[in-house]
Write a protein that holds these residues in place. Sequence first.
Motif, PDB file in Angstrom:
ATOM      1  N   THR A 333     -14.896   3.171  13.018  1.00  0.00           N
ATOM      2  CA  THR A 333     -13.873   2.681  13.987  1.00  0.00           C
ATOM      3  C   THR A 333     -13.039   1.966  13.179  1.00  0.00           C
ATOM      4  N   LEU A 334     -13.133   0.524  12.424  1.00  0.00           N
ATOM      5  CA  LEU A 334     -12.719  -0.676  12.314  1.00  0.00           C
ATOM      6  C   LEU A 334     -10.979  -0.031  11.331  1.00  0.00           C
ATOM      7  N   ASP A 335     -11.899   1.571  10.381  1.00  0.00           N
ATOM      8  CA  ASP A 335     -10.231   1.276   9.695  1.00  0.00           C
ATOM      9  C   ASP A 335      -9.561   2.842  10.655  1.00  0.00           C
ATOM     10  N   GLU A 336      -9.945   3.535  11.438  1.00  0.00           N
ATOM     11  CA  GLU A 336      -9.299   4.221  12.837  1.00  0.00           C
ATOM     12  C   GLU A 336      -8.069   3.323  13.340  1.00  0.00           C
ATOM     13  N   VAL A 337      -8.689   2.146  13.396  1.00  0.00           N
ATOM     14  CA  VAL A 337      -7.816   1.183  14.198  1.00  0.00           C
ATOM     15  C   VAL A 337      -7.034   0.593  13.016  1.00  0.00           C
ATOM     16  N   LYS A 338      -7.256   0.326  11.743  1.00  0.00           N
ATOM     17  CA  LYS A 338      -6.087  -0.811  11.178  1.00  0.00           C
ATOM     18  C   LYS A 338      -5.367   0.839  11.046  1.00  0.00           C
ATOM     19  N   ALA A 339      -5.499   1.937  10.696  1.00  0.00           N
ATOM     20  CA  ALA A 339      -4.516   3.239  11.228  1.00  0.00           C
ATOM     21  C   ALA A 339      -3.705   3.112  11.900  1.00  0.00           C
ATOM     22  N   ALA A 340      -4.462   3.592  13.358  1.00  0.00           N
ATOM     23  CA  ALA A 340      -3.593   3.362  14.267  1.00  0.00           C
ATOM     24  C   ALA A 340      -2.270   2.597  14.000  1.00  0.00           C
ATOM     25  N   MET A 341      -2.795   0.903  14.455  1.00  0.00           N
ATOM     26  CA  MET A 341      -1.803  -0.324  14.083  1.00  0.00           C
ATOM     27  C   MET A 341      -0.637  -0.630  13.182  1.00  0.00           C
ATOM     28  N   LYS A 342      -1.045   0.128  11.743  1.00  0.00           N
ATOM     29  CA  LYS A 342      -0.118   0.665  10.969  1.00  0.00           C
ATOM     30  C   LYS A 342      -0.890  -0.988  10.085  1.00  0.00           C
ATOM     31  N   ILE A 343      -1.798  -1.720   9.741  1.00  0.00           N
ATOM     32  CA  ILE A 343      -1.622  -2.200   9.406  1.00  0.00           C
ATOM     33  C   ILE A 343      -2.842  -1.667   7.463  1.00  0.00           C
ATOM     34  N   ASN A 344      -3.056  -0.392   7.712  1.00  0.00           N
ATOM     35  CA  ASN A 344      -3.338   0.465   6.489  1.00  0.00           C
ATOM     36  C   ASN A 344      -2.677   0.237   5.087  1.00  0.00           C
ATOM     37  N   TYR A 345      -1.717  -0.780   5.084  1.00  0.00           N
ATOM     38  CA  TYR A 345      -0.578  -0.357   4.038  1.00  0.00           C
ATOM     39  C   TYR A 345      -0.676   0.604   2.316  1.00  0.00           C
ATOM     40  N   PHE A 346      -2.263  -0.089   2.284  1.00  0.00           N
ATOM     41  CA  PHE A 346      -2.573   0.325   0.541  1.00  0.00           C
ATOM     42  C   PHE A 346      -2.952   2.115   1.112  1.00  0.00           C
ATOM     43  N   ASP A 347      -3.230   2.481   2.086  1.00  0.00           N
ATOM     44  CA  ASP A 347      -3.993   4.233   2.253  1.00  0.00           C
ATOM     45  C   ASP A 347      -2.628   4.595   2.384  1.00  0.00           C
ATOM     46  N   ASP A 348      -2.076   4.340   2.910  1.00  0.00           N
ATOM     47  CA  ASP A 348      -0.545   4.501   3.894  1.00  0.00           C
ATOM     48  C   ASP A 348       0.571   4.921   2.646  1.00  0.00           C
ATOM     49  N   MET A 349      -0.209   5.971   1.394  1.00  0.00           N
ATOM     50  CA  MET A 349       1.049   6.528  -0.017  1.00  0.00           C
ATOM     51  C   MET A 349       2.137   7.073   0.194  1.00  0.00           C
ATOM     52  N   GLU A 350       2.737   7.564   1.898  1.00  0.00           N
ATOM     53  CA  GLU A 350       3.765   7.716   2.340  1.00  0.00           C
ATOM     54  C   GLU A 350       4.508   7.302   2.628  1.00  0.00           C
ATOM     55  N   MET A 351       4.682   5.709   2.724  1.00  0.00           N
ATOM     56  CA  MET A 351       5.371   4.581   3.459  1.00  0.00           C
ATOM     57  C   MET A 351       5.693   3.714   2.121  1.00  0.00           C
ATOM     58  N   ILE A 352       4.416   3.898   0.935  1.00  0.00           N
ATOM     59  CA  ILE A 352       5.260   3.514  -0.072  1.00  0.00           C
ATOM     60  C   ILE A 352       5.620   4.570  -0.659  1.00  0.00           C
ATOM     61  N   ARG A 353       6.316   5.666  -1.376  1.00  0.00           N
ATOM     62  CA  ARG A 353       7.046   6.476  -1.890  1.00  0.00           C
ATOM     63  C   ARG A 353       8.215   6.632  -1.309  1.00  0.00           C
ATOM     64  N   GLU A 354       8.495   6.566   0.596  1.00  0.00           N
ATOM     65  CA  GLU A 354       9.461   6.301   0.978  1.00  0.00           C
ATOM     66  C   GLU A 354      10.278   4.579   0.484  1.00  0.00           C
ATOM     67  N   GLN A 355       9.947   3.485   0.682  1.00  0.00           N
ATOM     68  CA  GLN A 355       9.696   2.143   0.276  1.00  0.00           C
ATOM     69  C   GLN A 355      10.647   2.527  -0.795  1.00  0.00           C
ATOM     70  N   ALA A 356       9.605   2.908  -2.351  1.00  0.00           N
ATOM     71  CA  ALA A 356      10.299   2.749  -3.493  1.00  0.00           C
ATOM     72  C   ALA A 356      11.587   4.005  -3.697  1.00  0.00           C
ATOM     73  N   GLU A 357      11.889   5.355  -2.526  1.00  0.00           N
ATOM     74  CA  GLU A 357      13.100   5.889  -2.480  1.00  0.00           C
ATOM     75  C   GLU A 357      14.400   5.022  -2.294  1.00  0.00           C
ATOM     76  N   ARG A 358      13.599   4.790  -1.405  1.00  0.00           N
ATOM     77  CA  ARG A 358      14.883   3.219  -0.582  1.00  0.00           C
ATOM     78  C   ARG A 358      15.609   2.763  -1.568  1.00  0.00           C
ATOM     79  N   TYR A 359      14.737   2.250  -2.187  1.00  0.00           N
ATOM     80  CA  TYR A 359      14.905   0.645  -3.329  1.00  0.00           C
ATOM     81  C   TYR A 359      15.973   1.671  -4.984  1.00  0.00           C
ATOM     82  N   LYS A 360      14.799   2.475  -4.174  1.00  0.00           N
ATOM     83  CA  LYS A 360      15.877   3.063  -5.549  1.00  0.00           C
ATOM     84  C   LYS A 360      17.523   4.051  -5.889  1.00  0.00           C
ATOM     85  N   LYS A 361      17.947   3.895  -4.493  1.00  0.00           N
ATOM     86  CA  LYS A 361      19.190   4.482  -4.549  1.00  0.00           C
ATOM     87  C   LYS A 361      20.192   3.572  -4.223  1.00  0.00           C
TER      88      LYS A 361
END
Length: 361
Positions: A333-361
Amino acid sequence: MGKIILTGDRPTGRLHVGHYVGSLKRRVELQNSGNFDEIFIMIADAQALTDNADNPEKVRQNIIEVALDYLSCGLDPSKSTLFIQSQIPELCELSFYYMNLVTVSRLQRNPTVKSEIQMRNFEASIPVGFFTYPISQAADITAFKATTVPVGEDQLPMLEQTKEIVRKFNSVYGDTLLEPEILLPDNAACLRLPGTDGKAKMSKSLGNCIYLSETEDELKKKIMSMYTDPDHIRVEDPGKIEGNTVFTYLDAFCKEEHFERYLKDYKNLDELKAHYKRGGLGDVKVKRFLNAVLQEELEPIRNRRKEWEKDIPAVYEILKAGSEKARAVAAKTLDEVKAAMKINYFDDMEMIREQAERYKK
Ligand code: ATP
Ligand code: MG
């Protein structure tokens, strides 16, 4: 959707007949009904520490007492998960995030907490942990996705608080948590059983209890000195039923078959009450009857307790296994709560990829 129960007790003393009629008896019935997918029964030691911070030994010693009372009432570790609150650190984490969803003024309005503050003379210095325990209770209930919470009437405000937190959480972060339903006793006398002194609630902290583990003699002694109607002095005086604790206990425990066995002069409780009100019925006779009824109810519990007392390490093993199982559920449940609150940084590969793209430009 499965049906899940979460409920529990504070290890501040042995369990009493108020717990029994308010929640414990119902739990055992629900457990044996087979209608529930999971049943979690929690010994709330962390909550007990919120008003016993300076007395950890009391809490520590009472864990086994509560566990023994559970097992002797018929909670079955093969059907119900018995666990200790403090062994599930995920519950603290959930509480911490829920705190952001509750205001101080909302907590101050909680009537049960208000009366408990008064009872403990905390008015001038309320421990923050005690003040916020309704939030931690919301964490306990939601961590297990409980659908059903069988408790006494004093827990109504806690369930209301939990539902508010669930609604708020789901509206801010998206559907994650489940709103629980409170399950109160059907019998009005069991909602909030009074103490033997006639005070509004039988409570470990007030010293007005009949414990489930009472010996036959102790039980009889407590019943014979119970509060009745102070104006009912001579047998022939008319007596009052309202506020007469002996009759409230009979309302809670007595069945028609008890008259057949122990008090043949009357068919049922209504007849007994009518005679008491008319006058001509002494307290001692009513108390002796109550004693017979309660002895019958508590004897098997007392006997099962004696058996479990012979194997204390086995009881701790049950609690340990239960705590491990409960922890895994709360962690999910805590995992689900943290994902909903967007504090699951290391699981969020999409966010990491997107930020990486942004900094490449
Ligand atoms: P404390 O004084 O430490 O708060 P307590 O006797 O109030 O102890 P809890 O552990 O707080 O017991 O309560 C456990 C459960 O028993 C709750 O579901 C509560 O509603 C129920 N309960 C407690 N006392 C009564 C009572 N007198 N009548 C009915 N239910 C009760
Ligand atoms: Mg209480």
